[in-house]
Design a protein around this motif. Structure first.
Motif, PDB file in Angstrom:
ATOM      1  N   PRO A  65     -45.453 -45.888  47.541  1.00 30.97           N
ATOM      2  CA  PRO A  65     -45.892 -44.719  48.334  1.00 30.97           C
ATOM      3  C   PRO A  65     -46.740 -45.106  49.540  1.00 30.97           C
ATOM      4  CG  PRO A  65     -46.096 -44.260  45.995  1.00 30.97           C
ATOM      5  CD  PRO A  65     -45.774 -45.722  46.108  1.00 30.97           C
ATOM      6  N   ASP A  66     -47.684 -46.025  49.344  1.00 28.33           N
ATOM      7  CA  ASP A  66     -48.532 -46.460  50.457  1.00 28.33           C
ATOM      8  C   ASP A  66     -47.721 -47.213  51.504  1.00 28.33           C
ATOM      9  OD1 ASP A  66     -51.263 -47.146  51.686  1.00 28.33           O
ATOM     10  OD2 ASP A  66     -50.415 -49.141  51.325  1.00 28.33           O
ATOM     11  N   PHE A  67     -46.763 -48.037  51.042  1.00 27.90           N
ATOM     12  CA  PHE A  67     -45.932 -48.794  51.978  1.00 27.90           C
ATOM     13  C   PHE A  67     -45.089 -47.850  52.833  1.00 27.90           C
ATOM     14  CE2 PHE A  67     -42.018 -50.996  53.156  1.00 27.90           C
ATOM     15  CZ  PHE A  67     -42.527 -52.145  53.770  1.00 27.90           C
ATOM     16  N   ILE A  68     -44.542 -46.824  52.205  1.00 22.05           N
ATOM     17  CA  ILE A  68     -43.744 -45.859  52.964  1.00 22.05           C
ATOM     18  C   ILE A  68     -44.614 -45.130  53.986  1.00 22.05           C
ATOM     19  CG2 ILE A  68     -42.439 -43.701  52.787  1.00 22.05           C
ATOM     20  CD1 ILE A  68     -41.368 -44.702  50.107  1.00 22.05           C
ATOM     21  N   GLN A  69     -45.815 -44.755  53.587  1.00 23.29           N
ATOM     22  CA  GLN A  69     -46.737 -44.109  54.526  1.00 23.29           C
ATOM     23  C   GLN A  69     -47.046 -45.031  55.699  1.00 23.29           C
ATOM     24  OE1 GLN A  69     -48.165 -40.827  54.545  1.00 23.29           O
ATOM     25  NE2 GLN A  69     -48.487 -41.639  56.613  1.00 23.29           N
ATOM     26  N   PHE A  70     -47.223 -46.314  55.414  1.00 25.05           N
ATOM     27  CA  PHE A  70     -47.441 -47.304  56.466  1.00 25.05           C
ATOM     28  C   PHE A  70     -46.274 -47.329  57.443  1.00 25.05           C
ATOM     29  CE2 PHE A  70     -46.226 -51.717  57.587  1.00 25.05           C
ATOM     30  CZ  PHE A  70     -47.256 -52.030  58.472  1.00 25.05           C
ATOM     31  N   MET A  71     -45.055 -47.309  56.921  1.00 30.61           N
ATOM     32  CA  MET A  71     -43.868 -47.324  57.785  1.00 30.61           C
ATOM     33  C   MET A  71     -43.756 -46.034  58.594  1.00 30.61           C
ATOM     34  SD  MET A  71     -42.623 -50.316  57.335  1.00 30.61           S
ATOM     35  CE  MET A  71     -41.419 -49.927  58.596  1.00 30.61           C
ATOM     36  N   GLN A  72     -44.101 -44.915  57.978  1.00 33.73           N
ATOM     37  CA  GLN A  72     -44.066 -43.636  58.701  1.00 33.73           C
ATOM     38  C   GLN A  72     -45.067 -43.632  59.856  1.00 33.73           C
ATOM     39  OE1 GLN A  72     -44.582 -41.323  54.970  1.00 33.73           O
ATOM     40  NE2 GLN A  72     -42.825 -40.108  55.664  1.00 33.73           N
ATOM     41  N   THR A  73     -46.225 -44.216  59.613  1.00 31.81           N
ATOM     42  CA  THR A  73     -47.241 -44.293  60.668  1.00 31.81           C
ATOM     43  C   THR A  73     -46.757 -45.153  61.826  1.00 31.81           C
ATOM     44  OG1 THR A  73     -49.035 -44.012  59.064  1.00 31.81           O
ATOM     45  CG2 THR A  73     -49.609 -44.999  61.187  1.00 31.81           C
ATOM     46  N   LEU A  74     -46.121 -46.279  61.520  1.00 36.21           N
ATOM     47  CA  LEU A  74     -45.579 -47.137  62.582  1.00 36.21           C
ATOM     48  C   LEU A  74     -44.499 -46.412  63.385  1.00 36.21           C
ATOM     49  CD1 LEU A  74     -45.128 -50.708  61.021  1.00 36.21           C
ATOM     50  CD2 LEU A  74     -46.844 -49.962  62.679  1.00 36.21           C
ATOM     51  N   ALA A  75     -43.607 -45.721  62.691  1.00 33.61           N
ATOM     52  CA  ALA A  75     -42.531 -45.004  63.375  1.00 33.61           C
ATOM     53  C   ALA A  75     -43.089 -43.948  64.319  1.00 33.61           C
ATOM     54  CB  ALA A  75     -41.600 -44.364  62.348  1.00 33.61           C
ATOM     55  N   THR A  76     -44.112 -43.253  63.872  1.00 30.03           N
ATOM     56  CA  THR A  76     -44.750 -42.240  64.709  1.00 30.03           C
ATOM     57  C   THR A  76     -45.495 -42.878  65.877  1.00 30.03           C
ATOM     58  OG1 THR A  76     -45.032 -40.810  62.781  1.00 30.03           O
ATOM     59  CG2 THR A  76     -46.342 -40.298  64.726  1.00 30.03           C
ATOM     60  N   VAL A 104     -34.424 -44.328  56.013  1.00 34.22           N
ATOM     61  CA  VAL A 104     -34.409 -44.111  57.459  1.00 34.22           C
ATOM     62  C   VAL A 104     -35.567 -43.184  57.789  1.00 34.22           C
ATOM     63  CG1 VAL A 104     -33.117 -43.273  59.447  1.00 34.22           C
ATOM     64  CG2 VAL A 104     -31.902 -44.343  57.529  1.00 34.22           C
ATOM     65  N   ILE A 105     -36.468 -43.685  58.631  1.00 31.76           N
ATOM     66  CA  ILE A 105     -37.635 -42.911  59.070  1.00 31.76           C
ATOM     67  C   ILE A 105     -37.448 -42.632  60.556  1.00 31.76           C
ATOM     68  CG2 ILE A 105     -40.146 -42.890  59.289  1.00 31.76           C
ATOM     69  CD1 ILE A 105     -40.182 -45.003  57.021  1.00 31.76           C
ATOM     70  N   ASN A 106     -37.501 -41.357  60.937  1.00 29.56           N
ATOM     71  CA  ASN A 106     -37.253 -41.049  62.350  1.00 29.56           C
ATOM     72  C   ASN A 106     -38.510 -41.233  63.191  1.00 29.56           C
ATOM     73  OD1 ASN A 106     -38.850 -38.727  62.073  1.00 29.56           O
ATOM     74  ND2 ASN A 106     -37.115 -37.315  62.006  1.00 29.56           N
ATOM     75  N   ASN A 107     -38.372 -40.986  64.486  1.00 22.96           N
ATOM     76  CA  ASN A 107     -39.481 -41.254  65.405  1.00 22.96           C
ATOM     77  C   ASN A 107     -40.621 -40.242  65.290  1.00 22.96           C
ATOM     78  OD1 ASN A 107     -38.132 -39.105  66.527  1.00 22.96           O
ATOM     79  ND2 ASN A 107     -37.681 -40.110  68.474  1.00 22.96           N
ATOM     80  N   LYS A 108     -40.480 -39.289  64.375  1.00 27.18           N
ATOM     81  CA  LYS A 108     -41.575 -38.370  64.067  1.00 27.18           C
ATOM     82  C   LYS A 108     -42.248 -38.740  62.740  1.00 27.18           C
ATOM     83  CE  LYS A 108     -39.313 -34.505  66.442  1.00 27.18           C
ATOM     84  NZ  LYS A 108     -38.749 -33.132  66.268  1.00 27.18           N
ATOM     85  N   GLY A 109     -41.779 -39.835  62.138  1.00 26.53           N
ATOM     86  CA  GLY A 109     -42.348 -40.265  60.874  1.00 26.53           C
ATOM     87  C   GLY A 109     -41.760 -39.580  59.654  1.00 26.53           C
ATOM     88  N   GLU A 110     -40.645 -38.894  59.824  1.00 24.57           N
ATOM     89  CA  GLU A 110     -40.013 -38.174  58.718  1.00 24.57           C
ATOM     90  C   GLU A 110     -38.933 -39.038  58.073  1.00 24.57           C
ATOM     91  OE1 GLU A 110     -40.295 -33.806  60.967  1.00 24.57           O
ATOM     92  OE2 GLU A 110     -38.529 -35.100  61.205  1.00 24.57           O
ATOM     93  N   ILE A 111     -38.870 -39.024  56.744  1.00 24.37           N
ATOM     94  CA  ILE A 111     -37.784 -39.704  56.037  1.00 24.37           C
ATOM     95  C   ILE A 111     -36.555 -38.806  56.102  1.00 24.37           C
ATOM     96  CG2 ILE A 111     -36.983 -40.615  53.835  1.00 24.37           C
ATOM     97  CD1 ILE A 111     -39.910 -41.118  53.111  1.00 24.37           C
TER      98      ILE A 111
END
Length: 268
Positions: A65-76, A104-111
């Motif tokens: 969960p934390d890793f995914i949040q990290f990736m979402q933050t980078l994408a955003t 797949v995480i979009n440029n808004k940080g959404e999976i």
């Protein structure tokens, strides 16, 4: 006609989550500096999926969960679409094995897409199915990983999936014109040759771009690359940690498919 700047990145994932994050942060930042809008990272980018099942379960439950949040933050932060491999707990309480997923995480940080690996790596004296549950299959094809960015439609392939041409063709049948491959391609007899030949073959037979990202040594062969619909390598990473960037052109796909209309000429 449309164009899109894409990139592939490679590094050696381990069970040191913070080290993995540092690699990824560096690669994504470098990709952003080169204008990348879609960035493909390797399979199991958060940890070493060769670990024992109990270790994988701990990683999936405590760190995913934390890793995914990290990736979402980078994408955003970088306004970038990112494909990344993670391990997740099974949806079933009765299943002890983990799931090997591409997100797949979009440029808004959404999976926007979760793809569970269909073909787990039970080959070359390795048995991934002891630790990873293969994806469930559905008649409607909803288990496939497909997403869009403008005029480009991407299909997800996870490592051993690459050896099964029917998966790539099923994606193509759903309008895919770019195949995104994430892997930890394990070294072994003829393995690097297979990686190169299979990637280029998938491009040629489907007249599609191929983006391929693999982990580097000691567990992977590296050799991430971006391949043209005619099968030649536009850019390659070699064996070292790093990225490669290329601009995709929808007109190139169209012109290749007009010159080589094998999809239109199919009879079976």
């Amino acid at each position: 006609m449309a164009k899109l700047v894409v990139g592939v990145g490679q590094f050696p994932a381990s069970n040191d989550i913070e080290e993995n994050k540092n690699y990824i942060r560096q690669l994504v930042s470098e990709a952003a500096q080169q204008g990348v809008k879609l960035f493909t990272l390797p399979e199991a980018a958060m940890c070493s999926f060769a670990s024992e099942l109990e270790v994988l379960r701990q990683m999936a439950s405590e760190h995913t969960p934390d890793f995914i949040q990290f990736m979402q933050t980078l994408a955003t932060q970088y306004q970038m679409h990112i494909v990344v491999g993670v391990l997740s707990m099974s949806d079933s309480d009765n299943e002890q094995r983990v799931q090997n997923q591409l997100l797949v995480i979009n440029n808004k940080g959404e999976i926007t897409t979760r793809y569970n690996k269909i073909h787990v790596y039970d080959a070359f004296k390795f048995k991934e199915s002891d630790k990873v549950k293969p994806a469930d299959l559905y008649e409607d094809g909803s288990m496939l990983g497909v997403f869009n960015i403008g005029e480009f439609t991407f299909g997800l392939i996870n490592c051993y999936d690459l050896r099964f041409p029917e998966l790539a063709r099923a994606l193509i049948n759903r309008g895919v014109n770019v195949l995104s491959v994430s892997a930890n391609w394990i070294p072994g007899p003829y393995k690097e040759m297979h990686w190169d030949l299979l990637l280029r073959t998938r491009a040629i037979e489907n007249t599609a771009y191929v983006l391929a990202s693999g982990q580097t040594a000691p567990k992977g062969v590296g050799q991430s690359m971006i391949i043209d619909p005619m099968g030649f390598v536009l850019a390659g990473c070699g064996e070292s940690v790093g990225i490669q960037v290329q601009e995709l052109d929808s007109e190139r796909i169209q012109s290749v498919r007009e010159l080589l209309p094998c999809l239109a000429n199919r009879r079976l």
